[in-house]
Write an enzyme that holds these catalytic residues in place. Structure first.
Site, PDB file in Angstrom:
ATOM      1  N   GLY A 117      41.111  35.092  74.600  1.00 21.02           N
ATOM      2  CA  GLY A 117      42.294  34.421  75.129  1.00 21.02           C
ATOM      3  C   GLY A 117      43.325  35.410  75.624  1.00 21.02           C
TER       4      GLY A 117
ATOM      5  N   ALA B 205      48.993  37.842  74.355  1.00 22.46           N
ATOM      6  CA  ALA B 205      50.105  37.441  73.479  1.00 22.46           C
ATOM      7  C   ALA B 205      49.571  36.856  72.172  1.00 22.46           C
ATOM      8  CB  ALA B 205      50.996  36.431  74.198  1.00 22.46           C
ATOM      9  N   VAL B 206      48.605  35.955  72.280  1.00 19.95           N
ATOM     10  CA  VAL B 206      48.013  35.372  71.076  1.00 19.95           C
ATOM     11  C   VAL B 206      47.130  36.402  70.377  1.00 19.95           C
ATOM     12  CG1 VAL B 206      46.526  33.532  70.197  1.00 19.95           C
ATOM     13  CG2 VAL B 206      48.107  33.060  72.062  1.00 19.95           C
ATOM     14  N   GLY B 207      46.504  37.272  71.160  1.00 18.65           N
ATOM     15  CA  GLY B 207      45.677  38.319  70.578  1.00 18.65           C
ATOM     16  C   GLY B 207      46.470  39.202  69.622  1.00 18.65           C
TER      17      GLY B 207
ATOM     18  N   GLU C   6      38.765  39.642  73.021  1.00 16.36           N
ATOM     19  CA  GLU C   6      38.431  39.665  74.449  1.00 16.36           C
ATOM     20  C   GLU C   6      39.614  39.036  75.159  1.00 16.36           C
ATOM     21  OE1 GLU C   6      37.687  39.003  78.063  1.00 16.36           O
ATOM     22  OE2 GLU C   6      36.836  37.166  77.232  1.00 16.36           O
TER      23      GLU C   6
ATOM     24  N   CYS D 128      38.224  34.851  83.395  1.00 18.34           N
ATOM     25  CA  CYS D 128      38.997  36.039  83.024  1.00 18.34           C
ATOM     26  C   CYS D 128      38.749  37.215  83.962  1.00 18.34           C
ATOM     27  CB  CYS D 128      38.712  36.432  81.582  1.00 18.34           C
ATOM     28  SG  CYS D 128      36.979  36.744  81.219  1.00 18.34           S
TER      29      CYS D 128
END
Length: 325
Positions: A188, A191-193, A210, A244
């Site tokens: 994803g 930011a969430v990573g 990833e 992506c």
């Protein structure tokens, strides 16, 4: 106790029984997963159609075929992958039998992505099962129809305790990340990573991230421009650009700019017809938030190809000339 905690506890308790250790058990689960993908092909395609307006052919090509290939490879190679590996001896171990024996990590968390809700979620699951792990599967809530099908049907094929499916949005994901895992796999945004990495660090949990990036293309004036533009057009507009590694932008010399624009325009027309809105292989933007984000990118810009839109369908036209350089 939350359902997220219960799912993780059941998975760990089931893993600790040792039932995933025998290769026969792993192969059995892998075959069941393959059976799920083949028997529920229609259910998967219908869910992806509702989520992304992807055609049945597109779903098979970009979602399920790859998963099937991964499963068959894992079944074929599992004995080789799990076999002890000899290690070169030294003075301290010269009289010993020295080898590295692969062992399962334990309970892993797989957080799927919305742009390829089946491939990106199930392919890591194949590896987790083959390695003898339990896995908590968290499909993306953005693809709500795919998540629902996964939640309802996958437990009919796989061990419900070892491989639970946990659905929900941000609060549910945050609750999952508060639990201890032995590995976390996330696909994803960066930011969430960062949040996933922060949560994993509390337990020194290894992660596989990833994350999104940029994929520019450069077209040299001496290359085969027709072939280059055809390949770039295919890569950009597959899944309505929601990939992506889709090309973000094209760089070229001013002397070939007009030809590049014309070649890409011709390819779009060839791939998606004069009326892509009614063409089954041209999808839709995942939701209205992303629709509005993409529309905002065109503000103040010269749109060479496309520009019309329909917010009710999350549709952005790619063919009708809006303006021309």
């Amino acid at each position: 106790m939350s359902r997220q905690q219960l799912a993780v506890q059941r998975a760990r308790k089931s893993f600790q029984t040792g039932k995933t250790k025998p290769l026969e058990s792993r192969i059995h689960q892998l075959r069941n997963l393959l059976r799920f993908v083949t028997e529920r092909r229609k259910d998967i395609a219908e869910a992806v159609k509702k989520d992304l307006s992807k055609s049945e052919h597109g779903t098979e090509l970009f979602e399920t075929l790859g998963v099937e290939g991964e499963i068959k490879l894992a079944i074929e190679k599992l004995a080789e992958w799990a076999a002890p590996r000899p290690v070169e001896k030294n003075l301290l171990t010269i009289s010993d039998e020295v080898f590295v024996h692969p062992e399962p990590l334990g309970v892993v968390l797989i957080i799927g992505a919305w742009n390829y809700p089946w491939a990106i979620t199930l392919q890591p699951l194949v590896g987790a099962i083959a390695a003898g792990n339990a896995a908590v599967i968290k499909p993306s809530e953005v693809c709500c129809h795919s998540a629902k099908v996964m939640e309802e049907l996958l437990p009919r094929y796989l061990d419900k305790d070892l491989y639970p499916v946990v659905t929900g949005g941000v609060p549910e994901t945050q609750e999952l990340l508060r639990q201890r895992f032995d590995h976390i796999f996330y696909t994803g945004s960066s930011a969430v990573g960062k949040l996933v990495m922060e949560a994993a660090a509390r337990n020194l949990t290894p992660v596989t991230l990833e994350l999104g990036g940029k994929s520019p293309c450069y077209i040299d004036k001496n290359c085969d421009i027709t072939v280059a533009c055809r390949r770039i057009t295919w890569g950009k507009f597959v899944n309505c650009g929601q990939t992506c590694i889709a090309p973000d932008y094209v760089l070229c010399e001013p002397s070939i700019q007009n030809r590049v624009q014309e070649e890409i325009k011709n390819c779009i027309k060839e791939f998606y017809t004069d009326d892509p809105k009614t063409f089954e292989d041209y999808g839709r933007i995942i939701n209205k938030r992303h629709f509005k984000r993409i529309m905002a990118l065109m503000e103040g810009s010269t749109v060479v190809v496309g520009g019309d839109s329909d917010e009710s369908q999350c549709y952005i036209d790619i063919l009708k000339d809006f303006s021309q350089n």
